[in-house]
Design an enzyme around this catalytic site. Sequence first.
Site, mmCIF file in Angstrom:
data_model
loop_
_atom_site.group_PDB
_atom_site.id
_atom_site.type_symbol
_atom_site.label_atom_id
_atom_site.label_comp_id
_atom_site.label_asym_id
_atom_site.label_seq_id
_atom_site.Cartn_x
_atom_site.Cartn_y
_atom_site.Cartn_z
ATOM 1 N N LYS A 9 0.559 -13.367 0.131
ATOM 2 C CA LYS A 9 1.397 -12.631 1.084
ATOM 3 C C LYS A 9 2.276 -13.568 1.932
ATOM 4 O O LYS A 9 2.021 -14.788 2.009
ATOM 5 C CB LYS A 9 0.490 -11.793 1.988
ATOM 6 C CG LYS A 9 -0.270 -10.695 1.228
ATOM 7 C CD LYS A 9 -1.100 -9.840 2.179
ATOM 8 C CE LYS A 9 -1.826 -8.729 1.437
ATOM 9 N NZ LYS A 9 -2.570 -7.836 2.363
ATOM 10 N N TYR A 49 1.248 0.529 -2.256
ATOM 11 C CA TYR A 49 0.384 0.914 -1.132
ATOM 12 C C TYR A 49 0.409 2.434 -0.942
ATOM 13 O O TYR A 49 0.405 2.927 0.193
ATOM 14 C CB TYR A 49 0.816 0.186 0.143
ATOM 15 C CG TYR A 49 0.416 -1.281 0.183
ATOM 16 C CD1 TYR A 49 -0.883 -1.680 -0.144
ATOM 17 C CD2 TYR A 49 1.309 -2.265 0.578
ATOM 18 C CE1 TYR A 49 -1.259 -3.029 -0.092
ATOM 19 C CE2 TYR A 49 0.939 -3.606 0.636
ATOM 20 C CZ TYR A 49 -0.346 -3.978 0.293
ATOM 21 O OH TYR A 49 -0.730 -5.297 0.346
ATOM 22 N N ASN A 112 -3.379 -11.024 6.078
ATOM 23 C CA ASN A 112 -4.652 -11.515 5.538
ATOM 24 C C ASN A 112 -4.498 -12.249 4.211
ATOM 25 O O ASN A 112 -5.385 -12.229 3.363
ATOM 26 C CB ASN A 112 -5.660 -10.362 5.448
ATOM 27 C CG ASN A 112 -5.128 -9.218 4.606
ATOM 28 O OD1 ASN A 112 -4.067 -9.333 3.998
ATOM 29 N ND2 ASN A 112 -5.865 -8.126 4.551
ATOM 30 N N HIS A 115 -3.429 -10.124 -1.507
ATOM 31 C CA HIS A 115 -3.815 -8.823 -2.073
ATOM 32 C C HIS A 115 -4.528 -9.078 -3.389
ATOM 33 O O HIS A 115 -4.126 -9.957 -4.149
ATOM 34 C CB HIS A 115 -2.573 -7.963 -2.354
ATOM 35 C CG HIS A 115 -2.890 -6.818 -3.281
ATOM 36 N ND1 HIS A 115 -3.412 -5.628 -2.834
ATOM 37 C CD2 HIS A 115 -2.837 -6.713 -4.643
ATOM 38 C CE1 HIS A 115 -3.645 -4.834 -3.867
ATOM 39 N NE2 HIS A 115 -3.298 -5.467 -4.982
ATOM 40 N N GLU A 126 -2.022 -2.189 -11.800
ATOM 41 C CA GLU A 126 -1.259 -3.146 -10.989
ATOM 42 C C GLU A 126 -0.680 -4.299 -11.818
ATOM 43 O O GLU A 126 0.426 -4.766 -11.525
ATOM 44 C CB GLU A 126 -2.140 -3.699 -9.867
ATOM 45 C CG GLU A 126 -2.454 -2.639 -8.807
ATOM 46 C CD GLU A 126 -3.188 -3.184 -7.602
ATOM 47 O OE1 GLU A 126 -3.719 -4.314 -7.654
ATOM 48 O OE2 GLU A 126 -3.231 -2.471 -6.578
#
Length: 153
Positions: A9, A49, A112, A115, A126
């Site tokens: 991220k 998401y 964080n 993913h 995904e």
Amino acid sequence: MERTLILIKPDALQRGLVGRVMSYLEDKGLTLVGNKMMQLDDSLLHEHYAHLVDKPFFKGIADFMKSTPVIVQCWEGQECVEVVRKLCGVTNAREAASGTIRGDLGMSVQSNLIHASDSLETAKVEVPRFFKDDELFSYDKKNYEYIYAPDEK
Ligand code: UDP
Ligand code: MG
């Protein structure tokens, strides 16, 4: 062998932690089979998401995930999906266990670092969401005989 999708991220890119995040996966003995950089957009983020689009914090996540390009990777290994989720730690990095990516490197729920697909079923959706077939590779890793026992390969 299982494959899973990860995104490194924007907070990891900004903080110069891309190599550190990858090292957890490499050191564990997983195999990198897909790797690229992408600028995410609203359409892809709504799809990715979908379980969060109705939450009040969704715009914050979308703005964060668009704030820099992300690193998109596919990793392979036995029980790879669960192994990678465990390496990530729980969503809230402040609560994530030491020894995990989020627990060792983060302080935030949103920012964080990584993913990772949350189940094999999700990974199967995904991985093709982010990679075309010809962007994924299969190759023999010469150290497999030291990473797995013969009946685990
Ligand atoms: N997220 C957030 N606030 C929340 C829950 C989630 O900002 O209360 C963000 C966070 O970056 C998280 C992502 O949305 O990693 C996806 O949420 P999910 O519940 O799927 O957590 P994950 O599977 O990433 O642990
Ligand atoms: Mg999730």
